[in-house]
Design an enzyme around this catalytic site. Structure first.
Site, short mmCIF file in Angstrom:
data_model
loop_
_atom_site.label_atom_id
_atom_site.label_comp_id
_atom_site.label_asym_id
_atom_site.label_seq_id
_atom_site.Cartn_x
_atom_site.Cartn_y
_atom_site.Cartn_z
N GLU A 87 0.64 -0.39 -5.21
CA GLU A 87 -0.38 0.45 -5.32
C GLU A 87 0.35 1.80 -5.62
OE1 GLU A 87 -3.82 3.23 -3.33
OE2 GLU A 87 -1.95 2.44 -2.29
N ASP A 99 0.82 -1.14 0.00
CA ASP A 99 -0.03 -0.09 0.04
C ASP A 99 0.59 1.13 -0.10
OD1 ASP A 99 -2.79 1.53 0.38
OD2 ASP A 99 -1.48 1.91 2.35
#
Length: 725
Positions: free
Chosen positions: A376, A322
């Protein structure tokens, strides 16, 4: 009897590797482990806390007495360790750290394998090793597979809000809470219900929003305090292992969200762990969290070990890292020019973070080469999915945020204005093979006032659901992996709410939502069964445009290729509400084609403008830069997929007739006429694009009636933007 304490004693090699940032299995000795010392059962404790006056461990086993179990510090590296006799599994504990200034800090264990259920903040003793895995066959098969050559269709899920019990309690079961949306499903219940649902719907993987322990539900798990502990909201570590095991036995991969970009500021967590900045570098300007200090080898060691822990101990098939963008740039989120920082070259790349990311990916590749690493990353940073040896970051896949933003912007454009936004629909194909992309329609797109996907669709209900079907078909036939957040598959109208379950009751009460769910299930299975949609999804050899430029009619068409050309598929999608009859489209090779999927099928809630039962025979009429073409029906606000059936039938040839004796003139004329007639009839079918013509269908669904000009031009084979040769 538990393992002897000697197994957990810290060696000079351990401390040396920790100082280098290369003690990749540090969780095997740091944290709390059941053991015995001289025949006495208890737990071993070890925690990194340099530059402090003292550390002790308090808990249920010593009545939380401050001085009952003091720990000893190693000569170097600042690791405090000790044995607590009588400590048992399930008991709560914390570390008490006396800082250099004399302050007492009560901290949860950074390496705790289990934690007290929030709002409690203590760590909990456990032995997560006591689980017998049943996924050996799955892991053996995984090790032999190339995940670039396999289906990748991900169901993104937040375990606490996929479903809730209908008991009117709070998530954690508190009857006195103001939250009455239902208690959480347990890991065991999710192992049955969620795994069964994902299997039935035909997804290949479940991606779980962070399950690492976190204090605040509203963070969705992205503000972590317990990096080594699966959240106790849904059960214990063994039960979470059972959940992963159940996924694998159902043939479903598990991808875990992992958050090395920062941690939350709760006082019992990592923040100011020794009274000063230990794990943290600085506060994140946007999120209120703290960034990790990647210049410290011990911090890197903590996180790299954590990464291997989830892959090794919990059998994760993939890790989605993330917030990669926030790690790559020194000034991510910094708007004030006076606050900007620069590296030694005068640029804004965060060199320490970049090196950490590369090390993470290389380390996983070394120990678990069959595990996917997914980024991401939302900018145009180059070579994200290239090997580190080639200057890349070393990920296997990257989320294509550009495709997501452009496509959703196009889909929410009202129909009269779509021709002007046509490039939003097609631009992603200009760069679709620059990286190994996953196309996400993720949780971030259905929260914070962005609206659910279906409420972005213009028009009445029929057009909104038709738009959802067209969007799903475009995503599924576009090159790259696929990801959808829970609720998208039923076209839920409300935004995602982390504090209550998805509204699956809609599929029982409303036919349109049931149709959408059935449609997604059928589309997923079609994807699984057709290699052209996944076998060559990350290479230019897997895709060819037929017509990218038909902006006036909002129609795109392209070919998806597999390793075997007999499995190739032709896709046409109409993003307008006008259907077309006798629409000409170029096809890649001569032969017979048939429609194998149509999102406008009445089975899915469509209007039924399909080409069922039709065998399309190509004609030598160049179209769309192809040498052959066919004519077909184009459904309103929908797409269709054609399959190559086989080659054209061979033409029948007549043997030359033997010479006959001269006949009378009248007899000769009669014989010539009868010989020519059959040949003339035999040629008639070959002059048409199809041996069977579909009957016209009147659309009775609220879609616009065909515009006469467009329909007429489609019939004459002069549609605008088709690139007729």
């Amino acid at each position: 009897m538990s393992a002897p304490i000697a197994n957990y004693l810290l060696t000079n090699d351990d401390l040396y590797l920790m100082g280098k940032g290369e003690w990749f299995r540090s969780y095997e000795k740091l944290g709390a482990h059941p053991c015995n010392k001289d025949g006495v059962e208890g737990y071993w404790f070890a925690v990194w806390a340099p530059d402090v006056k003292g550390v002790s461990v308090i808990g249920d086993f010593n009545d939380w007495e401050l001085d009952a179990t003091p720990l000893t510090c190693t000569p170097t590296n600042g690791v405090w360790y000790g044995f607590a006799p009588g400590a048992e599994e399930g008991q709560l504990y914390k570390y008490v750290i006396e800082t250099a200034k004399g302050d007492l800090l009560y901290k949860a264990d950074p390496y705790a394998f289990y934690a007290e259920c929030p709002p409690g903040t203590a760590s909990r003793l456990t032995d997560p090793s006591g689980y017998e895995w049943q996924d050996q066959k799955y892991l053996a098969a995984r090790s032999q597979q190339n995940f670039f050559k396999r289906p990748l269709n991900i169901f993104e899920c937040h375990l606490g809000s996929w479903k809730r019990h209908p008991d009117g309690l709070a998530g954690n079961g508190d009857p006195d809470s103001e939250d009455h949306s239902g208690s959480y499903l347990t890991y065991d219940e999710l192992s049955d219900e969620l795994v069964g649902y994902v299997k039935e719907m035909g997804y290949s993987h479940i991606e779980v929003l962070p399950v690492m322990e976190h204090p605040f539900d509203g963070s969705w798990g992205y503000q972590v305090t317990g990096y080594y502990a699966p959240t106790s909201r849904y059960g214990n570590p063994r039960q979470f292992k059972h959940f992963v095991d159940a996924c694998h036995q159902a043939g479903i991969g598990v991808i875990l969200d992992w958050v090395p970009g920062g941690f939350c500021r709760d006082e019992h967590g990592l923040v100011h762990f020794n009274g000063e900045k230990l794990y943290e570098k600085e506060e994140h300007p946007n999120w209120g969290t703290f960034k990790f200090d990647f210049t410290k080898n011990e911090v890197r060691n903590f996180l790299t070990s954590n990464l291997l822990y989830w892959v090794g101990e919990y059998h994760a098939d993939g890790i989605r890292m993330d917030g990669v963008t926030s790690m790559l740039y020194l000034n991510f989120g910094v708007d004030d020019p006076s606050q900007k920082k620069f590296n030694s070259r005068g640029t804004e790349e965060d060199d320490a973070s970049i090196e950490f990311i590369r090390n993470c990916n290389d380390t996983v590749a070394k120990y678990y080469p069959d595990v996917m690493m997914i980024a991401e990353e939302s900018t145009a940073w180059p070579l994200v999915t290239y090997p580190t040896s080639d200057g890349g970051l070393g990920f296997h896949f990257k989320w294509d945020m550009g495709w997501m933003n452009d496509t959703l912007h196009y889909m929410q454009t009202d129909f009269p204005y779509r021709p002007g936004n046509h490039k939003l629909l097609t631009f992603s194909t200009m760069y679709q093979f620059n990286e190994n992309f996953i196309l996400p329609l993720s949780h971030d797109e259905v929260v914070h006032g962005k609206c659910s996907l279906i409420t972005r669709m213009p028009g009445d209900y029929w057009r909104q659901f038709a738009g959802m079907r067209a969007l799903a078909l475009y995503q599924m036939t576009h090159a790259g992996g696929k990801l959808n957040f829970m609720g998208n598959e039923i076209a839920q109208f409300i935004e995602w709410r982390y504090y209550e379950g998805i509204q699956y009751f809609l599929t029982d009460e409303y036919e349109s939502h049931a149709h959408q769910q059935h449609y997604v299930s059928c589309l997923n299975r079609f994807y699984n069964e057709h290699p052209a949609l996944w076998q060559d999804s990350y290479s230019p050899t897997g895709f060819d445009w037929i017509d990218a430029d038909n902006a006036d009619q909002c129609i795109i068409s392209f070919v998806r290729h597999s390793d075997d050309e007999k499995d190739d598929l032709v896709i046409l999608i109409n993003f307008e509400v006008n259907p077309h009859e006798e629409f000409r489209i170029g096809v890649p090779k001569p032969g017979i084609y048939e429609e194998v999927f149509n999102s406008d099928d009445e089975e899915f809630g469509g209007s039924g403008v399909t080409n069922k039962g039709v065998k399309f025979v190509t004609v030598d009429e160049p179209w769309n830069r192809q040498e052959q073409s066919i004519e077909l029906r184009v459904p309103p606000l929908a797409g269709l997929i054609l399959r190559y059936v086989g080659p054209l039938p061979k033409r029948r040839t007549r043997k030359p007739r033997a010479k006959a004796a001269p006949a009378k003139a009248a007899e000769k004329d009669e014989a010539t006429t009868s010989a020519k007639a059959p040949a003339s009839k035999a040629k008639a079918p070959a002059s048409k694009a199809s041996a069977v013509k579909p009957a016209k269908t009147t659309v009775k669904t609220g879609a616009k009636k065909p515009v006469s000009g467009k329909t007429a031009s489609a019939k004459t084979g002069t549609t605008k933007g088709t690139g007729k040769a």
